[in-house]
Design a protein around this motif. Structure first.
Motif, PDB file in Angstrom:
ATOM      1  N   ASP A 177       0.822  -1.218   0.000  1.00  0.00           N
ATOM      2  CA  ASP A 177       0.000   0.000   0.000  1.00  0.00           C
ATOM      3  C   ASP A 177       0.851   1.261   0.000  1.00  0.00           C
ATOM      4  OD1 ASP A 177      -2.234  -1.605   0.051  1.00  0.00           O
ATOM      5  OD2 ASP A 177      -2.628  -1.335   2.193  1.00  0.00           O
ATOM      6  N   ASP A 178       2.069   1.139   0.509  1.00  0.00           N
ATOM      7  CA  ASP A 178       2.987   2.275   0.557  1.00  0.00           C
ATOM      8  C   ASP A 178       3.801   2.411  -0.721  1.00  0.00           C
ATOM      9  OD1 ASP A 178       4.032   4.520   1.773  1.00  0.00           O
ATOM     10  OD2 ASP A 178       5.561   3.435   2.917  1.00  0.00           O
ATOM     11  N   GLY A 179       3.402   1.670  -1.761  1.00  0.00           N
ATOM     12  CA  GLY A 179       4.040   1.822  -3.063  1.00  0.00           C
ATOM     13  C   GLY A 179       5.292   1.007  -3.265  1.00  0.00           C
ATOM     14  N   LEU A 180       5.374  -0.147  -2.609  1.00  0.00           N
ATOM     15  CA  LEU A 180       6.573  -0.976  -2.732  1.00  0.00           C
ATOM     16  C   LEU A 180       6.951  -1.234  -4.183  1.00  0.00           C
ATOM     17  CD1 LEU A 180       8.755  -2.871  -1.523  1.00  0.00           C
ATOM     18  CD2 LEU A 180       7.026  -4.691  -1.555  1.00  0.00           C
ATOM     19  N   PHE A 181       5.976  -1.635  -4.986  1.00  0.00           N
ATOM     20  CA  PHE A 181       6.295  -2.021  -6.364  1.00  0.00           C
ATOM     21  C   PHE A 181       6.273  -0.840  -7.333  1.00  0.00           C
ATOM     22  CE2 PHE A 181       4.844  -6.110  -4.499  1.00  0.00           C
ATOM     23  CZ  PHE A 181       6.082  -6.736  -4.570  1.00  0.00           C
ATOM     24  N   ASP A 182       6.089   0.366  -6.781  1.00  0.00           N
ATOM     25  CA  ASP A 182       6.391   1.582  -7.539  1.00  0.00           C
ATOM     26  C   ASP A 182       7.833   2.014  -7.299  1.00  0.00           C
ATOM     27  OD1 ASP A 182       3.745   1.786  -8.476  1.00  0.00           O
ATOM     28  OD2 ASP A 182       3.127   2.795  -6.630  1.00  0.00           O
ATOM     29  N   LYS A 183       8.383   1.575  -6.170  1.00  0.00           N
ATOM     30  CA  LYS A 183       9.742   1.960  -5.790  1.00  0.00           C
ATOM     31  C   LYS A 183      10.788   0.975  -6.279  1.00  0.00           C
ATOM     32  CE  LYS A 183       8.333   4.371  -1.510  1.00  0.00           C
ATOM     33  NZ  LYS A 183       6.875   4.336  -1.661  1.00  0.00           N
ATOM     34  N   ILE A 184      10.400  -0.292  -6.454  1.00  0.00           N
ATOM     35  CA  ILE A 184      11.338  -1.316  -6.897  1.00  0.00           C
ATOM     36  C   ILE A 184      10.719  -2.083  -8.064  1.00  0.00           C
ATOM     37  CG2 ILE A 184      12.325  -1.552  -4.577  1.00  0.00           C
ATOM     38  CD1 ILE A 184      10.732  -4.197  -4.321  1.00  0.00           C
ATOM     39  N   PRO A 185      11.529  -2.771  -8.865  1.00  0.00           N
ATOM     40  CA  PRO A 185      10.978  -3.556  -9.978  1.00  0.00           C
ATOM     41  C   PRO A 185      10.077  -4.686  -9.466  1.00  0.00           C
ATOM     42  CG  PRO A 185      13.370  -3.294 -10.196  1.00  0.00           C
ATOM     43  CD  PRO A 185      13.009  -2.820  -8.824  1.00  0.00           C
ATOM     44  N   LYS A 186       9.117  -5.081 -10.276  1.00  0.00           N
ATOM     45  CA  LYS A 186       8.292  -6.229  -9.920  1.00  0.00           C
ATOM     46  C   LYS A 186       9.090  -7.512 -10.165  1.00  0.00           C
ATOM     47  CE  LYS A 186       3.698  -4.231 -10.482  1.00  0.00           C
ATOM     48  NZ  LYS A 186       2.376  -4.347 -11.133  1.00  0.00           N
TER      49      LYS A 186
END
Length: 416
Positions: A156-165
């Motif tokens: 919810d805190d944007g983990l996969f916006d910050k790192i590659p999937k």
């Protein structure tokens, strides 16, 4: 000739000191500030691109090493509100304030200190031996697994916006199996869990005048009995599910009929449709018993915590366990079946569209076992996770745990 994935792994003997330090300084979910700082400092020194504060106290390290797939390795960091009674010279004496404002003892009674140490040990090896793998490595140190909230908080805190999937999510959990054994089960592997709080409202009165009351104690008793029929009469006999009423509270005096009662219950299931059927039945029964009793207010049902069903991708788990079998031998790879315990690691896989490969790491003194397999009678007697007496034997658990993570990474991110 290239080396096998499990070869040339030299585990730092100083990791045992790190493990003891983490064990002595446990922190509750979303309070893992000291642990997160240690993790971030070590990953930064190893050359990882580090992001902190994801999902409050989560830490992520990214290391790109040429072309190839992306693998996410996860370790949870939080401890439990348990008073440790292991007798170890590095046992925890810590206390903390929990989410309800209560001062509680804190201990690493589930082994997350070992998980964190193993992943830091793997990070050390993989960052210095980059010739043995190729691709992108994501190390996720997750908060609040015990609350069932840490993975989702990071997403919810944007983990996969910050790192590659990632293409695959890899991870392990120490278990009361013989050290030297690894276990994994394909498909639904760990139960979904729903914990609920039920508030039943009655009408209080003096114990000598029950006719003036709507007795919530009787209402609660009828509700508990009726809830037991859900598994036996509403769930298909071929399905596996458990419903436990773990707490009942009403009143504080023998001669006072209280105004309300509270139940806390837990549901374990392995199928989404079965889960929904049980939850619907709980709602129907609770409201029906309140109506029958003439309750002056509608009952309330609130969620305490929820863990999704963990599903190991059969091909992904098979690929990982095959690599472990080449290393440890087929006899040391077990299938534990579907476990009744719960985990939130699956959220990292489902939220990113990745395969999941998650296994159990034996962490108990092998001399306590006879057969060493899933039929061993010692499995019913040795301390297990969440017990105040539980702590894994440091070696060979630590060395095998680090080596398993390195072996799995090299298997999924082979050198070019």
């Amino acid at each position: 000739m290239p080396h096998a994935a499990h070869e040339n792994i030299n585990v730092d003997p100083k990791l045992a000191d790190l493990y003891k330090d983490l064990h002595s300084h446990p922190e509750l979910g979303f309070q893992e500030h000291r642990t997160a700082e240690i993790v971030a400092t070590r990953l930064t020194a190893l050359g990882f691109d580090v992001t902190t504060g994801i999902g409050k106290t989560g830490v992520v390290g990214v290391l790109k090493n040429g072309p190839g797939p992306t693998a996410l390795l996860r370790a949870d960091m939080d401890a439990l509100p348990v008073k440790e009674d292991t007798g170890l010279d590095y046992a925890s004496t810590a206390t903390a304030t929990d989410q309800n404002g209560k001062t509680v003892p804190v201990a690493h009674a589930c082994g997350h200190d070992l998980h964190t140490t193993c992943l830091l040990g793997a990070a050390q090896i993989l960052s210095t031996d980059t010739a043995s793998w190729s691709g992108t490595l994501l190390l996720v140190f997750q908060p609040a697994e015990e609350l069932g909230a840490g993975s989702q908080a990071m997403v919810d805190d944007g983990l996969f916006d910050k790192i590659p999937k990632p293409d695959v999510v890899l991870g392990q959990h120490v278990a009361p199996l013989p050290a030297g054994k690894i276990a994994g089960h394909a498909g639904p592997s760990y139960a979904g869990s729903d914990s609920l709080r039920v508030r039943l409202v009655g009408k209080g009165a003096h114990g000598s005048m029950p006719e003036n009351s709507v007795d919530p104690v009787v209402m609660a008793a009828e509700t508990v009995l009726r809830l037991q029929t859900i598994i036996s009469r509403e769930v298909p006999s071929t399905a596996i599910a458990v419903l436990t009423v773990g707490s009942i509270h009403a009143g504080d005096a023998a001669n006072v009929i209280p105004g309300e009662a509270e139940l806390q219950l837990n549901i374990r299931s392995y199928d989404a449709a079965v889960r929904e059927r049980i939850l619907s039945s709980v709602d129907r029964i609770v409201r029906g018993e309140a109506t029958t009793a003439g309750a002056p207010e509608e009952p309330t049902i609130t969620e305490i915590e929820r863990f999704p069903i963990v599903v190991n991708d059969p091909a992904a788990l098979g690929k990982t366990l095959d690599a472990f079998a080449d290393w440890l031998g087929e006899d040391n790879i077990l299938d534990p079946g579907a476990g009744a315990g719960s985990e939130d690691v699956g959220i990292l896989a489902t939220s990113s569209g990745a395969q999941l490969s998650y296994w159990l790491l034996g962490g108990t003194d092998p001399s306590l076992f006879t057969t060493g397999d899933m039929t061993d009678p010692a499995l019913r007697t040795v301390p297990s996770n969440h017990s105040p007496h539980y702590a894994p034997v440091i070696e060979p658990t630590l060395t095998i745990g680090v080596s398993a993570l390195v072996t799995a990474t090299r298997t999924w991110l082979p050198s070019a």
